[in-house]
Design an enzyme around this catalytic site. Structure first.
Site, short mmCIF file in Angstrom:
data_model
loop_
_atom_site.label_atom_id
_atom_site.label_comp_id
_atom_site.label_asym_id
_atom_site.label_seq_id
_atom_site.Cartn_x
_atom_site.Cartn_y
_atom_site.Cartn_z
N ASP A 89 0.81 -1.22 0.00
CA ASP A 89 0.00 0.00 0.00
C ASP A 89 0.85 1.27 0.00
OD1 ASP A 89 0.98 -0.33 2.58
OD2 ASP A 89 -0.95 -0.80 3.46
N ASN A 141 -7.35 -3.10 14.47
CA ASN A 141 -8.74 -3.44 14.13
C ASN A 141 -8.81 -4.61 13.15
OD1 ASN A 141 -7.79 -2.25 11.83
ND2 ASN A 141 -9.28 -0.58 11.76
N HIS A 183 -7.04 -4.81 10.27
CA HIS A 183 -6.81 -4.50 8.86
C HIS A 183 -5.52 -5.15 8.37
CE1 HIS A 183 -4.63 -0.55 10.04
NE2 HIS A 183 -3.72 -1.26 9.42
N GLU A 200 -9.73 -2.09 5.54
CA GLU A 200 -10.32 -1.82 6.84
C GLU A 200 -11.59 -2.66 7.07
OE1 GLU A 200 -8.72 -0.11 8.91
OE2 GLU A 200 -8.12 1.87 8.20
C1 GLP Z 1 -0.41 0.18 8.72
C2 GLP Z 1 -0.17 -0.57 7.41
C3 GLP Z 1 -0.26 -2.06 7.58
C4 GLP Z 1 0.40 -2.46 8.86
C5 GLP Z 1 -0.37 -1.93 10.05
C6 GLP Z 1 0.22 -2.24 11.40
O1 GLP Z 1 -1.39 1.13 8.69
N1 GLP Z 1 -0.92 -0.15 6.30
O2 GLP Z 1 0.31 -2.71 6.44
O3 GLP Z 1 0.46 -3.88 8.97
O4 GLP Z 1 -0.63 -0.55 9.90
O5 GLP Z 1 1.31 -1.43 11.66
P1 GLP Z 1 2.36 -1.70 12.84
O6 GLP Z 1 3.23 -2.80 12.34
O7 GLP Z 1 3.10 -0.40 12.98
O8 GLP Z 1 1.57 -2.06 14.05
#
Ligand code: GLP
Length: 239
Positions: A67, A136, A138, A143
């Site tokens: 993304d 959440n 995702h 989402e």
């Molecule tokens: C982000 C990304 C995800 C990621 C998630 C968790 O918003 N788009 O790909 O897995 O949040 O992030 P973190 O690893 O910092 O908890």
């Protein structure tokens, strides 16, 4: 599902990087699906170390990121392109033309999403998709909601996600409201998926994602249907 639980983040990072390096040793032209966020930072660090020691090469490999924020120029310090440069690409030998990230600054983000999927289809399937998980549930920026989208698309970030990611921005209002993300269909097409979670704050969502009902309200729960899912957890994330 193959689940491994680790006493330390360092041990998890080593095994995750070892799985990726092992794939590249047997298939040097592998297609990697890469993630951003805090979770993979230590894994990339470990991969950079393996590369520096001559134990792995990315020369023939290619990569597709999950993304990118919409509206951030690629050189913005919080764009996922900048993240990938900083944590991985500036330190390894993957040719720049093989590193793919959606262009969040494209004039038509919907067209950019279609271009990204077409490019992926031309290259073939992702061999190994690295994934983190949002609080959440995702994955990428898919989402929770009454329905999910299969293909790469423009997604609106939930308030919870924007709040979580505001730790990287000067203020909440600086966090983009939209992103281009691979859809769950694109993610599930990968031959193998490596889902990684670290920290006690992920224990609840990991439990729901792996053992709760499969529902679009927990996008990561769809991973239960994937035959090639490996989950790497720190002890506290395993709950
Ligand atoms: C982000 C990304 C995800 C990621 C998630 C968790 O918003 N788009 O790909 O897995 O949040 O992030 P973190 O690893 O910092 O908890």
């Amino acid at each position: 599902m193959n689940k491994l639980v680790f006493k330390s983040e360092a041990a998890l990072n080593e095994v995750a990087a070892g799985i990726i390096a092992g794939l590249l040793q047997t298939k040097p032209d592998a297609v990697l699906g890469l993630a951003t966020g805090g979770t993979p930072v230590g894994i990339y660090k470990e991969l950079v170390r393996l590369y520096a020691e001559g134990k792995v090469s990315f020369r023939k490999a290619s990569a597709f990121n999950l993304d990118e924020y919409v509206g951030l120029p690629p050189d913005h310090p919080e764009s996922y392109r900048s993240y990938m440069q900083k944590h991985l690409y500036d330190h390894i030998d993957m040719p720049p033309e093989n590193r793919h990230i959606p262009d969040g600054n494209a004039p038509d983000p919907e067209a950019e999403s279609r271009r990204y999927d077409e490019l992926l289809e031309r290259v073939g399937r992702i061999d190994l998709q690295l994934l983190g998980i949002g609080h959440n549930g995702h994955i990428g920026f898919n989402e929770p909601g009454p329905a999910l989208i299969g293909a790469t698309h423009v997604a609106r970030l939930s308030d919870k996600t924007r709040q979580a990611n505001s730790r990287y921005f000067p203020s909440l209002s600086d966090v983009p409201e939209k992103a281009i993300t691979m859809g769950v269909g694109t993610i599930l097409k990968a031959r193998r998926i490596l889902l990684v979670a670290k920290g006690a704050d992920k224990a609840e969502i990991i439990r729901k994602a792996l053992y709760g009902p499969i529902t679009t309200e927990v996008p990561a729960s769809l991973l239960q249907t994937h035959p090639g899912l490996t989950v790497l957890l720190t002890e506290d994330a395993a709950g």
